[in-house]
Motif scaffolding. Structure first.
Motif, PDB file in Angstrom:
ATOM      1  N   UNK A 165     -45.416  -5.782 -87.151  1.00  0.00           N
ATOM      2  CA  UNK A 165     -45.668  -6.340 -85.820  1.00  0.00           C
ATOM      3  C   UNK A 165     -44.392  -6.994 -85.330  1.00  0.00           C
ATOM      4  N   UNK A 166     -43.918  -6.555 -84.208  1.00  0.00           N
ATOM      5  CA  UNK A 166     -42.687  -7.105 -83.649  1.00  0.00           C
ATOM      6  C   UNK A 166     -42.972  -8.373 -82.858  1.00  0.00           C
ATOM      7  N   UNK A 167     -41.966  -9.224 -82.759  1.00  0.00           N
ATOM      8  CA  UNK A 167     -42.133 -10.458 -82.006  1.00  0.00           C
ATOM      9  C   UNK A 167     -42.238 -10.144 -80.523  1.00  0.00           C
ATOM     10  N   UNK A 168     -42.970 -10.960 -79.767  1.00  0.00           N
ATOM     11  CA  UNK A 168     -43.117 -10.697 -78.330  1.00  0.00           C
ATOM     12  C   UNK A 168     -41.796 -10.876 -77.603  1.00  0.00           C
ATOM     13  N   UNK A 179     -57.062  -4.922 -81.699  1.00  0.00           N
ATOM     14  CA  UNK A 179     -57.315  -6.299 -82.124  1.00  0.00           C
ATOM     15  C   UNK A 179     -57.174  -7.295 -80.982  1.00  0.00           C
ATOM     16  N   UNK A 180     -56.289  -6.997 -80.066  1.00  0.00           N
ATOM     17  CA  UNK A 180     -56.115  -7.939 -78.971  1.00  0.00           C
ATOM     18  C   UNK A 180     -54.928  -7.586 -78.109  1.00  0.00           C
ATOM     19  N   UNK A 181     -54.780  -8.363 -77.035  1.00  0.00           N
ATOM     20  CA  UNK A 181     -53.687  -8.185 -76.084  1.00  0.00           C
ATOM     21  C   UNK A 181     -52.778  -9.405 -76.190  1.00  0.00           C
ATOM     22  N   UNK A 182     -51.474  -9.162 -76.233  1.00  0.00           N
ATOM     23  CA  UNK A 182     -50.533 -10.262 -76.388  1.00  0.00           C
ATOM     24  C   UNK A 182     -49.706 -10.433 -75.116  1.00  0.00           C
ATOM     25  N   UNK A 231     -46.818 -18.215 -73.483  1.00  0.00           N
ATOM     26  CA  UNK A 231     -48.214 -18.096 -73.055  1.00  0.00           C
ATOM     27  C   UNK A 231     -49.140 -17.703 -74.203  1.00  0.00           C
ATOM     28  N   UNK A 232     -48.579 -17.448 -75.356  1.00  0.00           N
ATOM     29  CA  UNK A 232     -49.391 -17.056 -76.499  1.00  0.00           C
ATOM     30  C   UNK A 232     -50.229 -18.238 -76.962  1.00  0.00           C
ATOM     31  N   UNK A 233     -51.473 -17.996 -77.334  1.00  0.00           N
ATOM     32  CA  UNK A 233     -52.356 -19.057 -77.824  1.00  0.00           C
ATOM     33  C   UNK A 233     -51.727 -19.731 -79.044  1.00  0.00           C
ATOM     34  N   UNK A 234     -51.889 -21.052 -79.188  1.00  0.00           N
ATOM     35  CA  UNK A 234     -51.255 -21.756 -80.300  1.00  0.00           C
ATOM     36  C   UNK A 234     -51.581 -21.164 -81.668  1.00  0.00           C
ATOM     37  N   UNK A 284     -53.450 -27.848 -81.451  1.00  0.00           N
ATOM     38  CA  UNK A 284     -52.728 -28.388 -80.308  1.00  0.00           C
ATOM     39  C   UNK A 284     -51.553 -27.481 -79.946  1.00  0.00           C
ATOM     40  N   UNK A 285     -51.240 -27.398 -78.670  1.00  0.00           N
ATOM     41  CA  UNK A 285     -50.188 -26.499 -78.202  1.00  0.00           C
ATOM     42  C   UNK A 285     -48.818 -26.852 -78.773  1.00  0.00           C
TER      43      UNK A 285
END
Length: 400
Positions: free
Chosen positions: A130-133, A227-230, A236-239, A322-323
């Motif tokens: 999995x590559x980093x965003x 699995x999901x959308x990034x 903006x990625x969830x913590x 927490x963020x």
């Protein structure tokens, strides 16, 4: 004193942990017996995966749930023990465990729970790449692309996978949708139609990990395998999802510690057995060398253990994280990675000065390959910027 439900639960958890560590010790002893021969052969980890599956470690090292899985601390201890005997197998197991968390990192809770139950039941071996965003650096465009169809997507492209590419049951990858531009996380069963493997050859170290390229030619991806959308913007990625990259790198720190422990143990046994350049009798220089190497190992262990505890607490927090917390966790992981890499390369090189024995060089070769992809200077600059300015961007950059 009466036993409360919480006390009984803790006792059960402790018993399961001890049992899992005993199993890891037994598997490690089995792997150590022929580690040199398997390193020299450099074959895909087909037999090694079978050993892990038969021992129940693939089912056990899935995210914790009711009556199944292993918590982060226990899983890391298992990985380190296996890696001390054979770091290639430790690498396979570390990536298996973290990629088995993919449902929790990227999918909804119901999807994740069902996936984890099936994984434990079927004893799946996980791997992934999995590559980093962020923007794709390849000027020719993304290496994996998706196109929508009535029953999901069609996936094309190729991706290098670091472990178990020919023996895994599930491969986790990210791919860009050519129509919507969405960055999607997928799991691809190895036996899916259109999936072929090109194993890597003649590796310097980590020869038994089973690295290679997965080639995907018009592979059908049904909705259940998405699995999901990034988000494209990493901020903006969830913590909780932001922990995925640091979690993998921290698990690999335990592989590095295993290499250090394995190298030191083997060198010490050679010295005690009279097969070293200098015998242990009363040689002050030998005592000094072992004192230096043992101190380096213990220092790295302390730093990694601290990062492991903080990561475990963050994972336990889950969606309520927490963020601000992922940046602090990532900074600790980057520090652990820096210290462990330095210790692994230093210790494994120095033990070669202490003894001349077949196979002792494998520890340095394995450490070199494990640490080669993540330059220390890049991490140190990111850690420094985070320390001075509290920059979240800097910490995220350390995991690119």
């Amino acid at each position: 004193m009466p036993t409360t439900p919480s006390t009984a639960a803790r006792r059960t958890a402790d018993e399961l942990r001890r049992g899992l560590l005993r199993t890891a010790r037994d598997v490690a002893d089995d792997l150590a017996a022929d580690a040199i021969a398997r390193d020299q052969a450099g074959e895909p980890p087909t037999d090694e995966a079978a050993r892990l599956r038969e021992a129940g470690l693939l089912a056990a090292l899935t995210p914790p749930g009711p009556g199944r899985g292993a918590d982060w601390r226990t899983a890391c201890a298992v990985v380190r023990r296996i890696a001390a005997a054979d770091s290639s197998v430790g690498d396979v197991l570390a990536r298996h465990y973290v990629h088995a968390w993919s449902g929790r990192f990227y999918a909804g809770p119901h999807h994740a729970s069902a996936l984890e139950e099936e994984s434990a039941r079927e004893q799946w071996l996980w791997t992934g790449a999995v590559r980093t965003p962020g923007p794709h650096e390849d000027t020719d465009g993304p290496d994996l692309t998706l196109r929508p169809r009535d029953t999901g997507y069609v996936l094309n492209g190729r991706r290098f996978v670091d472990t178990a590419v020919s023996v895994a049951d599930q491969i986790v990858v990210d791919a860009l949708c050519a129509v919507t531009g969405d960055d999607l996380l997928l799991r691809i069963p190895l036996g899916a139609r259109g999936v072929t493997i090109e194993p890597a050859q003649d590796r310097l170290g980590q020869r038994v990990v089973g690295a290679g390229e997965v080639v995907l030619d018009r592979v059908t991806v049904p909705p259940g395998q998405v699995l999901g959308r990034r988000p494209h913007d990493e901020e903006s990625i969830a913590p909780f999802t932001a922990l995925a990259g640091p979690a993998l790198r921290l698990a690999l720190c335990h592989v590095g510690l295993g290499i250090v422990e394995g190298a030191l143990t083997e060198a010490r046994d050679l010295s005690r057995g009279g097969r070293a350049y200098r015998l242990p009798g009363a040689d002050p220089d030998l005592f000094l060398t072992y004192g230096e190497l043992a101190s380096a190992a213990q220092t790295a262990t302390a730093v990694v253990d601290r990062a492991t505890e903080v990561m475990a607490q963050a994972l336990d927090t889950g969606a309520q994280l927490d963020a601000e917390e992922p940046a602090g966790v990532a900074a600790l992981v980057a520090t652990a990675e820096t210290v462990t890499s330095k210790a692994a390369l230093h210790v494994t090189a120095r033990v070669l000065e202490l003894a001349d024995a077949p196979g002792l060089d494998r520890f340095w070769r394995n450490a070199r390959v494990l640490t080669a992809h993540y330059p220390a200077a890049h991490r140190l600059r990111s850690i420094g910027e985070h320390y001075l300015n509290g920059s979240h961007r800097a910490v995220a950059a350390a995991f690119h």
